[in-house]
Scaffold this motif. Structure first.
Motif, PDB file in Angstrom:
ATOM      1  N   ALA A 203      60.435  41.604  20.197  1.00 36.81           N
ATOM      2  CA  ALA A 203      61.192  41.896  18.981  1.00 36.81           C
ATOM      3  C   ALA A 203      60.641  43.115  18.254  1.00 36.81           C
ATOM      4  CB  ALA A 203      61.207  40.684  18.045  1.00 36.81           C
ATOM      5  N   LEU A 204      59.308  43.274  18.254  1.00 29.16           N
ATOM      6  CA  LEU A 204      58.736  44.429  17.573  1.00 29.16           C
ATOM      7  C   LEU A 204      59.071  45.719  18.315  1.00 29.16           C
ATOM      8  CD1 LEU A 204      57.038  45.567  15.247  1.00 29.16           C
ATOM      9  CD2 LEU A 204      55.069  45.441  16.775  1.00 29.16           C
ATOM     10  N   VAL A 205      58.964  45.680  19.617  1.00 27.55           N
ATOM     11  CA  VAL A 205      59.271  46.890  20.377  1.00 27.55           C
ATOM     12  C   VAL A 205      60.747  47.235  20.232  1.00 27.55           C
ATOM     13  CG1 VAL A 205      59.291  47.958  22.647  1.00 27.55           C
ATOM     14  CG2 VAL A 205      57.420  46.443  22.012  1.00 27.55           C
ATOM     15  N   TYR A 206      61.598  46.213  20.257  1.00 27.45           N
ATOM     16  CA  TYR A 206      63.035  46.434  20.077  1.00 27.45           C
ATOM     17  C   TYR A 206      63.289  47.082  18.723  1.00 27.45           C
ATOM     18  CZ  TYR A 206      68.048  45.427  19.873  1.00 27.45           C
ATOM     19  OH  TYR A 206      69.407  45.534  19.781  1.00 27.45           O
ATOM     20  N   ASP A 207      62.605  46.555  17.718  1.00 28.71           N
ATOM     21  CA  ASP A 207      62.718  47.054  16.347  1.00 28.71           C
ATOM     22  C   ASP A 207      62.468  48.565  16.304  1.00 28.71           C
ATOM     23  OD1 ASP A 207      61.524  45.733  13.185  1.00 28.71           O
ATOM     24  OD2 ASP A 207      62.126  47.779  13.646  1.00 28.71           O
ATOM     25  N   ILE A 208      61.401  48.988  16.954  1.00 32.20           N
ATOM     26  CA  ILE A 208      61.021  50.400  16.918  1.00 32.20           C
ATOM     27  C   ILE A 208      61.901  51.234  17.836  1.00 32.20           C
ATOM     28  CG2 ILE A 208      59.152  51.987  17.496  1.00 32.20           C
ATOM     29  CD1 ILE A 208      57.235  49.808  16.435  1.00 32.20           C
ATOM     30  N   ALA A 209      62.183  50.700  19.011  1.00 32.50           N
ATOM     31  CA  ALA A 209      62.942  51.468  20.000  1.00 32.50           C
ATOM     32  C   ALA A 209      64.355  51.781  19.535  1.00 32.50           C
ATOM     33  CB  ALA A 209      62.990  50.700  21.321  1.00 32.50           C
ATOM     34  N   THR A 210      64.881  50.975  18.619  1.00 28.05           N
ATOM     35  CA  THR A 210      66.255  51.172  18.167  1.00 28.05           C
ATOM     36  C   THR A 210      66.343  52.051  16.931  1.00 28.05           C
ATOM     37  OG1 THR A 210      66.040  49.038  17.032  1.00 28.05           O
ATOM     38  CG2 THR A 210      67.195  49.047  19.138  1.00 28.05           C
ATOM     39  N   ARG A 211      65.256  52.717  16.580  1.00 24.59           N
ATOM     40  CA  ARG A 211      65.293  53.606  15.427  1.00 24.59           C
ATOM     41  C   ARG A 211      65.521  55.048  15.874  1.00 24.59           C
ATOM     42  NH1 ARG A 211      61.448  51.354  10.772  1.00 24.59           N
ATOM     43  NH2 ARG A 211      61.245  49.223  11.550  1.00 24.59           N
ATOM     44  N   THR A 216      58.770  59.513  17.538  1.00 24.63           N
ATOM     45  CA  THR A 216      57.665  59.790  16.606  1.00 24.63           C
ATOM     46  C   THR A 216      56.835  58.528  16.388  1.00 24.63           C
ATOM     47  OG1 THR A 216      59.000  61.400  15.452  1.00 24.63           O
ATOM     48  CG2 THR A 216      57.060  60.564  14.294  1.00 24.63           C
ATOM     49  N   LEU A 217      57.529  57.426  16.202  1.00 26.87           N
ATOM     50  CA  LEU A 217      56.819  56.177  15.942  1.00 26.87           C
ATOM     51  C   LEU A 217      55.925  55.818  17.121  1.00 26.87           C
ATOM     52  CD1 LEU A 217      59.746  54.213  14.274  1.00 26.87           C
ATOM     53  CD2 LEU A 217      57.685  55.060  13.146  1.00 26.87           C
ATOM     54  N   PHE A 218      56.467  55.912  18.329  1.00 23.89           N
ATOM     55  CA  PHE A 218      55.661  55.575  19.497  1.00 23.89           C
ATOM     56  C   PHE A 218      54.490  56.531  19.647  1.00 23.89           C
ATOM     57  CE2 PHE A 218      57.499  51.932  21.155  1.00 23.89           C
ATOM     58  CZ  PHE A 218      58.877  52.030  21.310  1.00 23.89           C
ATOM     59  N   ARG A 219      54.717  57.773  19.240  1.00 24.80           N
ATOM     60  CA  ARG A 219      53.651  58.776  19.375  1.00 24.80           C
ATOM     61  C   ARG A 219      52.428  58.404  18.549  1.00 24.80           C
ATOM     62  NH1 ARG A 219      52.852  63.832  17.487  1.00 24.80           N
ATOM     63  NH2 ARG A 219      54.731  63.948  16.229  1.00 24.80           N
TER      64      ARG A 219
ATOM     65  N   VAL B 193      54.095  51.081  12.772  1.00 23.92           N
ATOM     66  CA  VAL B 193      53.360  51.005  14.040  1.00 23.92           C
ATOM     67  C   VAL B 193      51.955  50.448  13.903  1.00 23.92           C
ATOM     68  CG1 VAL B 193      54.688  52.872  15.070  1.00 23.92           C
ATOM     69  CG2 VAL B 193      52.459  53.377  14.024  1.00 23.92           C
ATOM     70  N   ARG B 256      63.179  43.739   7.858  1.00 19.14           N
ATOM     71  CA  ARG B 256      63.882  44.261   9.021  1.00 19.14           C
ATOM     72  C   ARG B 256      63.515  43.493  10.298  1.00 19.14           C
ATOM     73  NH1 ARG B 256      65.825  49.792  11.226  1.00 19.14           N
ATOM     74  NH2 ARG B 256      65.469  49.425  13.449  1.00 19.14           N
ATOM     75  N   TYR B 257      62.229  43.224  10.419  1.00 12.96           N
ATOM     76  CA  TYR B 257      61.756  42.486  11.594  1.00 12.96           C
ATOM     77  C   TYR B 257      62.362  41.094  11.624  1.00 12.96           C
ATOM     78  CZ  TYR B 257      58.545  40.421  14.994  1.00 12.96           C
ATOM     79  OH  TYR B 257      58.009  39.790  16.090  1.00 12.96           O
ATOM     80  N   HIS B 260      65.560  40.886  13.301  1.00 13.08           N
ATOM     81  CA  HIS B 260      65.508  40.838  14.764  1.00 13.08           C
ATOM     82  C   HIS B 260      65.174  39.428  15.253  1.00 13.08           C
ATOM     83  CE1 HIS B 260      66.205  45.056  15.151  1.00 13.08           C
ATOM     84  NE2 HIS B 260      65.173  45.337  14.390  1.00 13.08           N
ATOM     85  N   PHE B 279      68.526  42.580  25.243  1.00  8.80           N
ATOM     86  CA  PHE B 279      67.554  42.750  24.154  1.00  8.80           C
ATOM     87  C   PHE B 279      66.160  42.973  24.733  1.00  8.80           C
ATOM     88  CE2 PHE B 279      66.500  41.664  19.628  1.00  8.80           C
ATOM     89  CZ  PHE B 279      65.119  41.557  19.724  1.00  8.80           C
ATOM     90  N   ALA B 283      63.705  46.570  25.138  1.00 10.09           N
ATOM     91  CA  ALA B 283      62.325  46.615  24.658  1.00 10.09           C
ATOM     92  C   ALA B 283      61.368  46.957  25.795  1.00 10.09           C
ATOM     93  CB  ALA B 283      61.950  45.271  24.032  1.00 10.09           C
ATOM     94  N   ALA B 286      61.548  50.655  26.770  1.00 17.16           N
ATOM     95  CA  ALA B 286      60.937  51.495  25.736  1.00 17.16           C
ATOM     96  C   ALA B 286      59.423  51.396  25.801  1.00 17.16           C
ATOM     97  CB  ALA B 286      61.427  51.068  24.355  1.00 17.16           C
ATOM     98  N   TRP B 290      56.941  54.459  26.751  1.00 19.67           N
ATOM     99  CA  TRP B 290      55.912  54.873  25.806  1.00 19.67           C
ATOM    100  C   TRP B 290      54.530  54.818  26.450  1.00 19.67           C
ATOM    101  CZ3 TRP B 290      52.248  51.332  23.601  1.00 19.67           C
ATOM    102  CH2 TRP B 290      51.349  51.959  22.759  1.00 19.67           C
TER     103      TRP B 290
END
Lengths: 294, 294
Positions: A203-211, A216-219, B193, B256-257, B260, B279, B283, B286, B290
């Motif tokens: 769920a957390l990765v999905y959260d970030i990946a869909t932005r 930038t976030l992954f970086r 992050v 937001r989390y 999800h 879903f 994730a 991604a 990454w």
């Protein structure tokens, strides 16, 4: 091994020669002298690799044929394919064959087995080795995968005792420590310590990946994020199946977890420094205590 | 180093000689020839160890005295003590000293600095090295902690350019890659992050630790759980401060989390296998992408 168990398998069929099925094959080969291991897998390349690597003695494409003459059948396919495999093998199982599995959920597995195996159900031993890695396939298989790991067996009601004892001895010969518990207890425990964390991580990765700014976030994601989300590198198919199979437990656990998030939000909103520190400290002490004792 | 920067620090004061402060001291000592490093720490044992290990040249108990004559002051105390340190050092700062920090949040830090530093604010360079470990204290400090890591600087509005350039050069001399961005952007990124995953991890451990059968649950927790909750071994004090300092971002991110998690619950309730797999797959792709590129 022969002095440990009354009847080591002579012909072992592995349905699904992946990480777990392949590792069981390798461990059993080390533990027994003359076992003939038949492998079956829906992935032809993986199956050929299993043969080539010597993980299995012979490769068979149909599960029904693979279990012919086998005195032990290990089903190590994704939980969602379990029923299909049972349908295929039930007609050709020998009348004394032990059937066992390695699935991460037990309730749905046992229900399927009871509905499909018929008279063979009493020789079904539901099992769950607590071992593995995010990577799959026979090339990741290792003979020592289960060494010093736990294996949980959830014997079926009214099942024969001998198959369960034999499976216990086999897993112990693989180096594992075997525990028995009920199906319900198994799914409740692993729902919390395994299934829920996987879903939370996904769920957390999905959260970030869909932005929009995901790159930038992954970086800027550092080692903490990497550790937290490592398990989101796991098989989506496998976790889809586990999620659905252990649905009732997971819905409860997600709801319970959400309450803790609500509590954190409340502490932040109130700017309750003491309450927040107590919350975090309790968790940290528990985590350290667990890490030291495991 | 002298050919890299116009003015390497000659007298460097480190307020808070822990993992980060201590590592900066060690790295700067390697990068410069004659720097004199003064250390100050509220923990007397840690401070004595810093002196004993040669991390610092001299140990001073009062921050006000520590910064006397220093041309660079690195504040590396928990975010919640930042204001107190600023109050102590502002009267004795030299008129050209650069002041910098290493806190995991920047908004609250800059607001405090602006309110307290007075004319020294234009020489304040907010910084955040993306490095570290769960363990703290000067004994964990390493000269190579920042090698190949990112350091983010969030220059203040109307600040002098030279202090920022000097800090950039210093961090680069520590082996780090320096980026600049606004305070708001920093807190938004790291809220997602870094801060959020830490709170999520703490919340899961808290969830389990507060159950009657916590011991059993921890006993069956395997490597996935260990990875997921590793960051719940971090300092409760540090994370309390970070949580409160970046409260606004975190409240949004937790909300937001939670959406999800609601989505996952919905997919499970509906037994939507396709939706659930999509879903998880999104994730997983991604995460792998990454991991390969970082």
């Amino acid at each position: 091994m022969s002095d440990l168990i009354q009847k080591p398998p002579q012909r072992l069929a592995i349905i699904g020669v992946g990480l777990i099925g392949g590792s069981f094959a390798l461990a059993m080969r080390e533990a027994t002298r003359d076992v003939h291991i038949v492998g079956c897998d829906r992935d032809e390349i993986n199956l050929a690799a299993a043969r080539h690597l010597g993980v299995i003695n012979s490769a068979v494409h149909e599960a029904a044929a693979a279990v012919h003459g086998a005195d032990m059948v290990l089903i190590a396919v994704p939980v969602g394919q379990f029923e299909s495999v049972l349908q295929q093998i039930t007609p050709t199982l020998s009348s004394t064959a032990i059937i066992t599995d390695v699935g991460s959920t037990k309730g749905s597995i046992v229900r399927s087995a009871q509905a499909i195996l018929g008279s063979a159900f009493k020789r079904f031993v539901p099992g769950h080795p607590i071992a593995g890695a995010e990577y799959s396939g026979v090339r990741a298989a290792r003979a020592d995968l289960f060494r010093n790991r736990s294996v949980v067996l959830t014997p079926v009601e009214g099942g024969d005792k001998l198959p369960c004892e034999i499976m216990r001895k086999c897993w112990e010969a693989c180096g594992a420590q075997v525990e028995e518990m009920s199906v319900l207890r198994h799914d409740a425990i692993f729902g919390v310590v395994s299934h829920l964390p996987h879903l939370l991580s996904f769920a957390l990765v999905y959260d970030i990946a869909t932005r929009v700014d995901a790159d930038t976030l992954f970086r800027f994601a550092a080692s903490g994020f990497r550790a937290f989300t490592r398990i989101a590198g796991s098989s989506p198919e496998m976790w889809r199946d586990i999620g659905l199979a252990n649905r009732d437990v997971l819905l409860l656990e997600i709801a319970r977890y959400r309450e803790h998030l609500d509590r954190l939000s409340e502490l932040l909103t109130q700017q309750n420094a003491t309450g927040l520190e107590e919350f975090l400290r309790l968790a940290r002490e528990a985590r350290r205590s667990w890490a030291e004792n495991s």
